[in-house]
Write an enzyme that holds these catalytic residues in place. Structure first.
Site, PDB file in Angstrom:
ATOM      1  N   LYS A   3       0.846  -1.190   0.000  1.00  0.00           N
ATOM      2  CA  LYS A   3       0.000   0.000   0.000  1.00  0.00           C
ATOM      3  C   LYS A   3       0.887   1.247   0.000  1.00  0.00           C
ATOM      4  O   LYS A   3       1.781   1.387   0.859  1.00  0.00           O
ATOM      5  CB  LYS A   3      -0.864  -0.043   1.270  1.00  0.00           C
ATOM      6  CG  LYS A   3      -2.239   0.547   1.117  1.00  0.00           C
ATOM      7  CD  LYS A   3      -3.056   0.226   2.370  1.00  0.00           C
ATOM      8  CE  LYS A   3      -4.324   0.998   2.433  1.00  0.00           C
ATOM      9  NZ  LYS A   3      -4.996   0.851   3.725  1.00  0.00           N
TER      10      LYS A   3
HETATM   11  O1  G3P Z   1      -8.145   1.684   5.026  1.00  0.00           O
HETATM   12  C1  G3P Z   1      -8.344   3.047   5.244  1.00  0.00           C
HETATM   13  C2  G3P Z   1      -9.488   3.263   6.175  1.00  0.00           C
HETATM   14  O2  G3P Z   1      -9.377   2.380   7.204  1.00  0.00           O
HETATM   15  C3  G3P Z   1      -9.633   4.631   6.744  1.00  0.00           C
HETATM   16  O3  G3P Z   1     -10.816   4.667   7.472  1.00  0.00           O
HETATM   17  O4  G3P Z   1     -12.431   5.523   9.094  1.00  0.00           O
HETATM   18  O5  G3P Z   1      -9.988   6.050   9.351  1.00  0.00           O
HETATM   19  O6  G3P Z   1     -11.324   7.104   7.542  1.00  0.00           O
HETATM   20  P1  G3P Z   1     -11.160   5.903   8.423  1.00  0.00           P
END
Ligand code: G3P
Length: 217
Positions: free
Chosen positions: A83
């Site tokens: 990633k």
């Molecule tokens: O994989 C990326 C994702 O987990 C981000 O999620 O909720 O931190 O915006 P969030």
């Protein structure tokens, strides 16, 4: 649509994987921090549990170091996807790693132009963060349809991996719009099956079946 889990809870990931429902796992530095475990160990464990893609994020910000880290991460298991952030350095590293046959997921995608660049750089996956766009009072899922249109116009093979999913409705919207993958936090995944009418219906059917006095086996 493929279903990935966004997290690192080994027991829960194993449980849902054993049910045959999980196509892959994504992680990021915040998830690794929350796990309190060593990144290489946790990625290796996850790659053992699921047969599909397991995303492991680099920490470097310059292209050369990203490639070095990416090559190291890719050696953990055959199903590792490296990633990388969508920056000029990340795109350069994506180009290099893809040419080496290493699967890349370009992350922190917030615009269609970034997704276009990710595809041009040879990414296997691009990760639009829909919840974080919603946080800015934008319609995060619109980015999924924008990318879908662009990728289909030019027949790019990069898969749209919808990330930053915060609600069950996000999952439904991603499926409506044709995202290739939704990576879902484990607590949201657990809620996908729940419906009060399923619970009450099952309670009634079970009670009525007992009253029949029959048994199937
Ligand atoms: O994989 C990326 C994702 O987990 C981000 O999620 O909720 O931190 O915006 P969030």
């Amino acid at each position: 649509m493929q279903l990935f889990l966004d997290g690192s809870d080994i027991d829960k990931i194993r449980k849902f994987s054993d049910l045959g429902l999980i196509d892959g796992v994504t992680t990021n530095p915040s998830i690794i921090l929350k796990s309190g475990k060593n990144m290489i160990e946790i990625i290796s464990e996850l790659a053992d549990i699921v047969s599909g893609s397991v995303s492991a994020e680099v920490s470097a910000l310059d292209s050369e170091k990203m490639v070095e880290e990416g090559v190291k991460l890719s050696k953990i298991a055959e199903n590792i996807t490296v990633k990388l952030p969508i920056t000029w350095d990340g795109l350069g590293a994506c180009n290099t790693l893809s040419k080496k046959g290493i699967s890349v997921n370009m992350t922190l995608c917030f615009s269609a132009s970034q997704a276009l660049l990710a595809a041009k750089a040879g990414a296997d996956y691009v990760s639009p963060f829909i919840g974080r766009l919603d946080d800015l009072n934008l319609e995060g899922v619109d980015l999924i349809s924008d990318i879908k249109l662009i990728y289909s116009n030019y027949k790019f093979s990069t898969k749209i991996l919808a990330a930053s999913i915060r609600t069950i409705n996000h999952v439904k919207q991603c499926a409506h719009l044709g995202a290739d993958v939704a990576t879902i936090p484990i607590d949201i995944f657990e809620r996908l099956v729940k419906h009060p009418l399923t619970d009450s219906g099952l309670t009634q059917f079970t009670a009525d079946w007992e009253k029949t006095g029959q048994s199937i086996i």
